[in-house]
Design a protein around this motif. Sequence first.
Motif, PDB file in Angstrom:
ATOM      1  N   LEU A  51      -8.205   8.384   8.808  1.00  0.00           N
ATOM      2  CA  LEU A  51      -6.916   8.313   8.625  1.00  0.00           C
ATOM      3  C   LEU A  51      -6.591   9.088   7.345  1.00  0.00           C
ATOM      4  N   ASP A  52      -5.519  10.307   7.594  1.00  0.00           N
ATOM      5  CA  ASP A  52      -5.147  10.957   6.483  1.00  0.00           C
ATOM      6  C   ASP A  52      -4.177  10.173   5.835  1.00  0.00           C
ATOM      7  N   LEU A  53      -3.975   9.967   4.350  1.00  0.00           N
ATOM      8  CA  LEU A  53      -2.826   9.361   3.703  1.00  0.00           C
ATOM      9  C   LEU A  53      -1.705   9.906   3.666  1.00  0.00           C
ATOM     10  N   GLY A  54      -1.690  11.242   3.817  1.00  0.00           N
ATOM     11  CA  GLY A  54      -0.144  12.078   3.754  1.00  0.00           C
ATOM     12  C   GLY A  54       0.294  12.415   5.158  1.00  0.00           C
ATOM     13  N   LEU A  55       0.421  11.482   6.231  1.00  0.00           N
ATOM     14  CA  LEU A  55       0.897  11.783   7.347  1.00  0.00           C
ATOM     15  C   LEU A  55       2.410  11.669   7.663  1.00  0.00           C
ATOM     16  N   PRO A  56       3.019  12.788   8.385  1.00  0.00           N
ATOM     17  CA  PRO A  56       4.399  12.657   8.477  1.00  0.00           C
ATOM     18  C   PRO A  56       4.929  11.669   9.289  1.00  0.00           C
ATOM     19  N   GLY A  57       6.180  11.273   9.212  1.00  0.00           N
ATOM     20  CA  GLY A  57       6.690  10.109  10.002  1.00  0.00           C
ATOM     21  C   GLY A  57       6.343   8.823   9.386  1.00  0.00           C
ATOM     22  N   MET A  58       5.141   8.703   9.095  1.00  0.00           N
ATOM     23  CA  MET A  58       4.729   7.117   8.594  1.00  0.00           C
ATOM     24  C   MET A  58       3.375   7.310   7.757  1.00  0.00           C
ATOM     25  N   ASP A  59       3.421   7.152   6.647  1.00  0.00           N
ATOM     26  CA  ASP A  59       2.268   7.313   5.718  1.00  0.00           C
ATOM     27  C   ASP A  59       0.949   6.625   6.122  1.00  0.00           C
ATOM     28  N   GLY A  60      -0.306   7.115   5.813  1.00  0.00           N
ATOM     29  CA  GLY A  60      -1.498   6.296   6.070  1.00  0.00           C
ATOM     30  C   GLY A  60      -1.675   5.097   5.661  1.00  0.00           C
ATOM     31  N   LEU A  61      -0.915   4.748   4.331  1.00  0.00           N
ATOM     32  CA  LEU A  61      -1.134   3.503   3.959  1.00  0.00           C
ATOM     33  C   LEU A  61      -0.183   2.379   4.786  1.00  0.00           C
ATOM     34  N   GLU A  62       0.765   3.058   5.293  1.00  0.00           N
ATOM     35  CA  GLU A  62       1.515   1.960   6.343  1.00  0.00           C
ATOM     36  C   GLU A  62       0.943   2.002   7.704  1.00  0.00           C
ATOM     37  N   VAL A  63       0.569   3.051   8.209  1.00  0.00           N
ATOM     38  CA  VAL A  63      -0.274   2.955   9.374  1.00  0.00           C
ATOM     39  C   VAL A  63      -1.685   1.956   9.358  1.00  0.00           C
ATOM     40  N   CYS A  64      -2.239   2.200   8.214  1.00  0.00           N
ATOM     41  CA  CYS A  64      -3.601   0.923   7.968  1.00  0.00           C
ATOM     42  C   CYS A  64      -2.983  -0.331   7.753  1.00  0.00           C
ATOM     43  N   ARG A  65      -2.161  -0.656   7.292  1.00  0.00           N
ATOM     44  CA  ARG A  65      -1.592  -1.985   7.150  1.00  0.00           C
ATOM     45  C   ARG A  65      -1.191  -2.388   8.419  1.00  0.00           C
ATOM     46  N   GLN A  66      -0.578  -1.763   9.299  1.00  0.00           N
ATOM     47  CA  GLN A  66      -0.182  -2.146  10.627  1.00  0.00           C
ATOM     48  C   GLN A  66      -1.460  -2.496  11.590  1.00  0.00           C
ATOM     49  N   VAL A  67      -2.291  -1.588  11.601  1.00  0.00           N
ATOM     50  CA  VAL A  67      -3.551  -1.347  12.236  1.00  0.00           C
ATOM     51  C   VAL A  67      -4.322  -2.851  11.631  1.00  0.00           C
ATOM     52  N   ARG A  68      -4.393  -3.060  10.528  1.00  0.00           N
ATOM     53  CA  ARG A  68      -5.120  -4.109  10.093  1.00  0.00           C
ATOM     54  C   ARG A  68      -4.521  -5.493  10.612  1.00  0.00           C
ATOM     55  N   ALA A  69      -3.092  -5.516  10.718  1.00  0.00           N
ATOM     56  CA  ALA A  69      -2.695  -6.689  11.177  1.00  0.00           C
ATOM     57  C   ALA A  69      -2.700  -7.026  12.678  1.00  0.00           C
ATOM     58  N   HIS A  70      -3.192  -6.144  13.427  1.00  0.00           N
ATOM     59  CA  HIS A  70      -3.456  -6.354  14.974  1.00  0.00           C
ATOM     60  C   HIS A  70      -4.776  -5.992  15.278  1.00  0.00           C
ATOM     61  N   ARG A  71      -5.558  -5.391  14.450  1.00  0.00           N
ATOM     62  CA  ARG A  71      -7.014  -4.762  15.132  1.00  0.00           C
ATOM     63  C   ARG A  71      -7.822  -4.836  13.728  1.00  0.00           C
ATOM     64  N   SER A  72      -8.551  -6.042  13.207  1.00  0.00           N
ATOM     65  CA  SER A  72      -9.266  -6.072  12.293  1.00  0.00           C
ATOM     66  C   SER A  72     -10.676  -5.639  12.575  1.00  0.00           C
ATOM     67  N   ASP A  73     -10.975  -5.467  13.753  1.00  0.00           N
ATOM     68  CA  ASP A  73     -12.428  -4.706  14.224  1.00  0.00           C
ATOM     69  C   ASP A  73     -12.305  -3.069  14.130  1.00  0.00           C
ATOM     70  N   LEU A  74     -11.381  -2.675  13.928  1.00  0.00           N
ATOM     71  CA  LEU A  74     -11.119  -1.208  14.120  1.00  0.00           C
ATOM     72  C   LEU A  74     -11.707  -0.605  12.454  1.00  0.00           C
ATOM     73  N   ALA A  75     -12.661   0.033  12.353  1.00  0.00           N
ATOM     74  CA  ALA A  75     -13.014   0.686  11.031  1.00  0.00           C
ATOM     75  C   ALA A  75     -12.248   1.777  10.689  1.00  0.00           C
ATOM     76  N   VAL A  76     -12.000   1.642   9.447  1.00  0.00           N
ATOM     77  CA  VAL A  76     -11.022   2.824   9.010  1.00  0.00           C
ATOM     78  C   VAL A  76     -11.529   3.657   7.836  1.00  0.00           C
ATOM     79  N   LEU A  77     -11.386   4.889   7.945  1.00  0.00           N
ATOM     80  CA  LEU A  77     -12.122   5.699   6.658  1.00  0.00           C
ATOM     81  C   LEU A  77     -10.761   6.752   6.408  1.00  0.00           C
ATOM     82  N   MET A  78     -10.408   6.462   5.184  1.00  0.00           N
ATOM     83  CA  MET A  78      -9.070   6.969   4.549  1.00  0.00           C
ATOM     84  C   MET A  78      -9.279   8.215   3.813  1.00  0.00           C
TER      85      MET A  78
END
Length: 226
Positions: A51-78
């Motif tokens: 996951l790139d931190l500087g994505l357009p439309g929604m930054d990587g931090l917000e993507v990561c937060r929302q992913v974590r809220a619903h998929r704790s099993d998905l590994a995330v490399l930022m």
Amino acid sequence: MTAVLLAEDDEAIAAPLSRALGREGYSVTIEHSGPAALKSALEGSHDLLILDLGLPGMDGLEVCRQVRAHRSDLAVLMLTARTDEVDFVVGLDAGADDYVGKPFRLAELMARVRALLRRSTGSEDAVVEVGGIRLEPAARRVLVNGSEIGLANKEYELLKVLIDRAGQVVSRDTILREVWGDAELRGSKTLDMHMSWLRRKIGDEGSVAERRIATVRGVGFRLNTD
């Protein structure tokens, strides 16, 4: 086949990284914006999100937060071009399992990918309890004084390395090899930052003398059995 979701808007990075992942035998899906990456992460069956931190439309931090809220099993490399320590902490707080600064060496990034994708899933793994910390490997669950806590993948693997050798000093190089797959990271702050977050989550932020995880200066760390 292991599935990797690559969220990166810079084609000069996405294309060669996708090819490298393909050569390793992974199937790769590329998304170029935050909303598209989030949708794919939540609706797909990927094993790893790069996951790139500087994505357009929604930054990587917000993507990561929302992913974590619903998929704790998905590994995330930022991935990020910002390597300030504050950004590192914010990334971990958002739920990233590991953090690589740009520009990166492809060999190093692939080592991080391989380490993240390792899973200790054997149902025969014994439950271990040391100093009020209970580790249940089959469920990848951790309880502290009877209460379950949520750990990111790297924090869990770091704790497992220590708890498997409870009472012994575990060298920094050993931890880096077993958790990150690369002892050459010894000069980075990766281990120290993850240790800081692990200590916080297990309630290990009291005085140095009272900590469950002791720092042995110049050597490594020890999980105390008392």
